[in-house]
Write a protein that holds these residues in place. Structure first.
Motif, PDB file in Angstrom:
ATOM      1  N   ARG A 109      43.053  51.511  57.048  1.00 25.02           N
ATOM      2  CA  ARG A 109      42.836  50.167  56.511  1.00 25.02           C
ATOM      3  C   ARG A 109      44.165  49.442  56.336  1.00 25.02           C
ATOM      4  O   ARG A 109      45.220  50.055  56.386  1.00 25.02           O
ATOM      5  CB  ARG A 109      42.113  50.242  55.169  1.00 25.02           C
ATOM      6  CG  ARG A 109      42.869  51.091  54.155  1.00 25.02           C
ATOM      7  CD  ARG A 109      42.592  50.741  52.724  1.00 25.02           C
ATOM      8  NE  ARG A 109      43.174  49.452  52.397  1.00 25.02           N
ATOM      9  CZ  ARG A 109      42.887  48.755  51.327  1.00 25.02           C
ATOM     10  NH1 ARG A 109      42.047  49.207  50.440  1.00 25.02           N
ATOM     11  NH2 ARG A 109      43.450  47.600  51.094  1.00 25.02           N
ATOM     12  N   THR A 110      44.081  48.153  56.138  1.00 23.40           N
ATOM     13  CA  THR A 110      45.281  47.377  55.881  1.00 23.40           C
ATOM     14  C   THR A 110      45.813  47.730  54.494  1.00 23.40           C
ATOM     15  O   THR A 110      45.098  48.265  53.643  1.00 23.40           O
ATOM     16  CB  THR A 110      44.991  45.867  55.988  1.00 23.40           C
ATOM     17  OG1 THR A 110      43.821  45.544  55.224  1.00 23.40           O
ATOM     18  CG2 THR A 110      44.785  45.460  57.445  1.00 23.40           C
ATOM     19  N   GLN A 111      47.084  47.412  54.284  1.00 26.13           N
ATOM     20  CA  GLN A 111      47.757  47.748  53.030  1.00 26.13           C
ATOM     21  C   GLN A 111      47.170  46.977  51.849  1.00 26.13           C
ATOM     22  O   GLN A 111      46.659  45.874  52.007  1.00 26.13           O
ATOM     23  CB  GLN A 111      49.247  47.399  53.136  1.00 26.13           C
ATOM     24  CG  GLN A 111      49.978  48.128  54.218  1.00 26.13           C
ATOM     25  CD  GLN A 111      51.383  47.581  54.421  1.00 26.13           C
ATOM     26  OE1 GLN A 111      51.917  46.850  53.593  1.00 26.13           O
ATOM     27  NE2 GLN A 111      51.992  47.934  55.537  1.00 26.13           N
ATOM     28  N   ARG A 112      47.284  47.569  50.673  1.00 21.40           N
ATOM     29  CA  ARG A 112      46.878  46.873  49.449  1.00 21.40           C
ATOM     30  C   ARG A 112      47.867  45.748  49.188  1.00 21.40           C
ATOM     31  O   ARG A 112      49.007  45.803  49.603  1.00 21.40           O
ATOM     32  CB  ARG A 112      46.852  47.830  48.271  1.00 21.40           C
ATOM     33  CG  ARG A 112      45.840  48.930  48.481  1.00 21.40           C
ATOM     34  CD  ARG A 112      45.560  49.696  47.211  1.00 21.40           C
ATOM     35  NE  ARG A 112      44.785  50.881  47.459  1.00 21.40           N
ATOM     36  CZ  ARG A 112      43.502  50.910  47.734  1.00 21.40           C
ATOM     37  NH1 ARG A 112      42.826  49.798  47.806  1.00 21.40           N
ATOM     38  NH2 ARG A 112      42.869  52.040  47.951  1.00 21.40           N
ATOM     39  N   SER A 113      47.407  44.731  48.487  1.00 16.80           N
ATOM     40  CA  SER A 113      48.229  43.545  48.277  1.00 16.80           C
ATOM     41  C   SER A 113      48.173  43.130  46.808  1.00 16.80           C
ATOM     42  O   SER A 113      47.341  43.621  46.045  1.00 16.80           O
ATOM     43  CB  SER A 113      47.693  42.413  49.162  1.00 16.80           C
ATOM     44  OG  SER A 113      48.396  41.239  48.937  1.00 16.80           O
ATOM     45  N   THR A 114      49.040  42.190  46.433  1.00 13.38           N
ATOM     46  CA  THR A 114      49.016  41.650  45.072  1.00 13.38           C
ATOM     47  C   THR A 114      48.085  40.452  44.988  1.00 13.38           C
ATOM     48  O   THR A 114      48.046  39.768  43.983  1.00 13.38           O
ATOM     49  CB  THR A 114      50.420  41.216  44.615  1.00 13.38           C
ATOM     50  OG1 THR A 114      50.912  40.231  45.526  1.00 13.38           O
ATOM     51  CG2 THR A 114      51.363  42.395  44.556  1.00 13.38           C
ATOM     52  N   ARG A 115      47.347  40.206  46.063  1.00 16.11           N
ATOM     53  CA  ARG A 115      46.389  39.091  46.043  1.00 16.11           C
ATOM     54  C   ARG A 115      44.983  39.667  46.139  1.00 16.11           C
ATOM     55  O   ARG A 115      44.770  40.760  46.634  1.00 16.11           O
ATOM     56  CB  ARG A 115      46.674  38.112  47.173  1.00 16.11           C
ATOM     57  CG  ARG A 115      45.904  38.375  48.426  1.00 16.11           C
ATOM     58  CD  ARG A 115      46.216  37.386  49.523  1.00 16.11           C
ATOM     59  NE  ARG A 115      46.725  38.160  50.626  1.00 16.11           N
ATOM     60  CZ  ARG A 115      47.959  38.210  51.031  1.00 16.11           C
ATOM     61  NH1 ARG A 115      48.865  37.486  50.480  1.00 16.11           N
ATOM     62  NH2 ARG A 115      48.326  38.974  52.011  1.00 16.11           N
ATOM     63  N   GLY A 116      44.039  38.900  45.642  1.00 16.81           N
ATOM     64  CA  GLY A 116      42.660  39.339  45.696  1.00 16.81           C
ATOM     65  C   GLY A 116      41.744  38.227  45.225  1.00 16.81           C
ATOM     66  O   GLY A 116      42.164  37.068  45.091  1.00 16.81           O
ATOM     67  N   LEU A 117      40.516  38.592  44.968  1.00 15.89           N
ATOM     68  CA  LEU A 117      39.507  37.630  44.546  1.00 15.89           C
ATOM     69  C   LEU A 117      38.835  38.132  43.277  1.00 15.89           C
ATOM     70  O   LEU A 117      38.683  39.342  43.086  1.00 15.89           O
ATOM     71  CB  LEU A 117      38.451  37.460  45.646  1.00 15.89           C
ATOM     72  CG  LEU A 117      38.972  37.006  47.010  1.00 15.89           C
ATOM     73  CD1 LEU A 117      37.875  37.119  48.057  1.00 15.89           C
ATOM     74  CD2 LEU A 117      39.488  35.591  46.934  1.00 15.89           C
ATOM     75  N   ILE A 118      38.466  37.202  42.426  1.00 17.81           N
ATOM     76  CA  ILE A 118      37.700  37.524  41.229  1.00 17.81           C
ATOM     77  C   ILE A 118      36.429  36.700  41.292  1.00 17.81           C
ATOM     78  O   ILE A 118      36.482  35.486  41.529  1.00 17.81           O
ATOM     79  CB  ILE A 118      38.480  37.172  39.938  1.00 17.81           C
ATOM     80  CG1 ILE A 118      39.752  38.003  39.835  1.00 17.81           C
ATOM     81  CG2 ILE A 118      37.592  37.361  38.706  1.00 17.81           C
ATOM     82  CD1 ILE A 118      40.663  37.594  38.677  1.00 17.81           C
ATOM     83  N   TYR A 119      35.291  37.361  41.098  1.00 17.16           N
ATOM     84  CA  TYR A 119      34.036  36.630  40.972  1.00 17.16           C
ATOM     85  C   TYR A 119      33.662  36.644  39.502  1.00 17.16           C
ATOM     86  O   TYR A 119      33.559  37.703  38.880  1.00 17.16           O
ATOM     87  CB  TYR A 119      32.905  37.234  41.816  1.00 17.16           C
ATOM     88  CG  TYR A 119      31.681  36.348  41.772  1.00 17.16           C
ATOM     89  CD1 TYR A 119      31.584  35.250  42.618  1.00 17.16           C
ATOM     90  CD2 TYR A 119      30.676  36.561  40.850  1.00 17.16           C
ATOM     91  CE1 TYR A 119      30.488  34.394  42.552  1.00 17.16           C
ATOM     92  CE2 TYR A 119      29.569  35.715  40.782  1.00 17.16           C
ATOM     93  CZ  TYR A 119      29.492  34.633  41.633  1.00 17.16           C
ATOM     94  OH  TYR A 119      28.417  33.781  41.569  1.00 17.16           O
ATOM     95  N   ALA A 120      33.478  35.443  38.932  1.00 13.86           N
ATOM     96  CA  ALA A 120      33.114  35.313  37.524  1.00 13.86           C
ATOM     97  C   ALA A 120      31.745  34.654  37.416  1.00 13.86           C
ATOM     98  O   ALA A 120      31.451  33.708  38.140  1.00 13.86           O
ATOM     99  CB  ALA A 120      34.159  34.475  36.792  1.00 13.86           C
ATOM    100  N   THR A 121      30.913  35.172  36.518  1.00 11.01           N
ATOM    101  CA  THR A 121      29.583  34.602  36.313  1.00 11.01           C
ATOM    102  C   THR A 121      29.618  33.435  35.326  1.00 11.01           C
ATOM    103  O   THR A 121      28.628  32.732  35.158  1.00 11.01           O
ATOM    104  CB  THR A 121      28.592  35.679  35.830  1.00 11.01           C
ATOM    105  OG1 THR A 121      29.135  36.320  34.673  1.00 11.01           O
ATOM    106  CG2 THR A 121      28.355  36.715  36.927  1.00 11.01           C
ATOM    107  N   SER A 122      30.781  33.235  34.677  1.00  8.99           N
ATOM    108  CA  SER A 122      30.996  32.086  33.792  1.00  8.99           C
ATOM    109  C   SER A 122      32.497  31.888  33.638  1.00  8.99           C
ATOM    110  O   SER A 122      33.285  32.767  33.987  1.00  8.99           O
ATOM    111  CB  SER A 122      30.339  32.320  32.423  1.00  8.99           C
ATOM    112  OG  SER A 122      30.930  33.433  31.792  1.00  8.99           O
ATOM    113  N   ASP A 123      32.899  30.729  33.132  1.00  6.72           N
ATOM    114  CA  ASP A 123      34.311  30.502  32.850  1.00  6.72           C
ATOM    115  C   ASP A 123      34.752  31.548  31.828  1.00  6.72           C
ATOM    116  O   ASP A 123      34.039  31.803  30.846  1.00  6.72           O
ATOM    117  CB  ASP A 123      34.538  29.099  32.282  1.00  6.72           C
ATOM    118  CG  ASP A 123      34.252  27.991  33.296  1.00  6.72           C
ATOM    119  OD1 ASP A 123      33.942  28.311  34.463  1.00  6.72           O
ATOM    120  OD2 ASP A 123      34.332  26.820  32.914  1.00  6.72           O
ATOM    121  N   ALA A 124      35.894  32.171  32.075  1.00  5.22           N
ATOM    122  CA  ALA A 124      36.306  33.261  31.187  1.00  5.22           C
ATOM    123  C   ALA A 124      37.788  33.561  31.331  1.00  5.22           C
ATOM    124  O   ALA A 124      38.457  33.061  32.237  1.00  5.22           O
ATOM    125  CB  ALA A 124      35.493  34.514  31.510  1.00  5.22           C
TER     126      ALA A 124
END
Length: 156
Positions: A109-124
């Motif tokens: 797999r590709t290398q891990r990174s300091t970027r990503g995604l967060i899915y939130a079900t409400s503002d938090a």
């Protein structure tokens, strides 16, 4: 220079087609380039993996085979699910050694990174970030919700 032009053309073509959102063509929520030398021959696929309150998520996001528009598998464009379990997610490229169209821990797999995604079900406030309901991109300490999440480059 010529390979850069081909990559730009392939990305432009896939993004143009993605905007149509027809026949499983990705919307282009996340776009980027896969850089470096592929560590092993085989089909390269894209996965969206994550850690949520209920466990590990392993989502196949290959709505369209990357090779269809980009045989060198250097650029990609994917759609994110409209809803997901709240958590932290990562987009990665991997070599699908067993052709099951799912990322398995033993696959290159590709290398891990300091970027990503967060899915939130409400503002938090999660994991030290202030996030809004829906998909949020984090890059280091910066959080944004403006799509498409471009330049989400992956490195072998």
């Amino acid at each position: 220079m010529q390979s850069m032009t081909k990559a730009a053309l392939a990305l432009g073509l896939s993004l143009t087609l993605a905007s149509c959102n027809l026949l499983g063509v990705p919307r282009g929520d996340v776009t980027g380039e896969i850089r470096g030398t592929q560590p092993q021959s085989g089909n390269v696929r894209i996965a969206l993996i994550g850690l949520t309150g209920t466990g590990f998520e392993n989502n196949a996001v290959d709505q369209l085979d990357i090779g269809t528009f980009n045989p060198q598998k250097r650029v990609y464009s994917i759609s994110l699910p409209d809803t997901a379990k709240a958590g932290v997610y990562e987009v990665l490229a991997y070599v699908d050694l067993n052709n099951n169209k799912k990322f398995d821990a033993n696959e290159p797999r590709t290398q891990r990174s300091t970027r990503g995604l967060i899915y939130a079900t409400s503002d938090a406030s999660l994991f030290g970030f202030t996030v809004k309901k829906g998909w949020n991109r984090f890059d280091g300490t910066t959080v944004s919700q403006t799509r498409p999440f471009g330049n989400y480059d992956l490195n072998w």
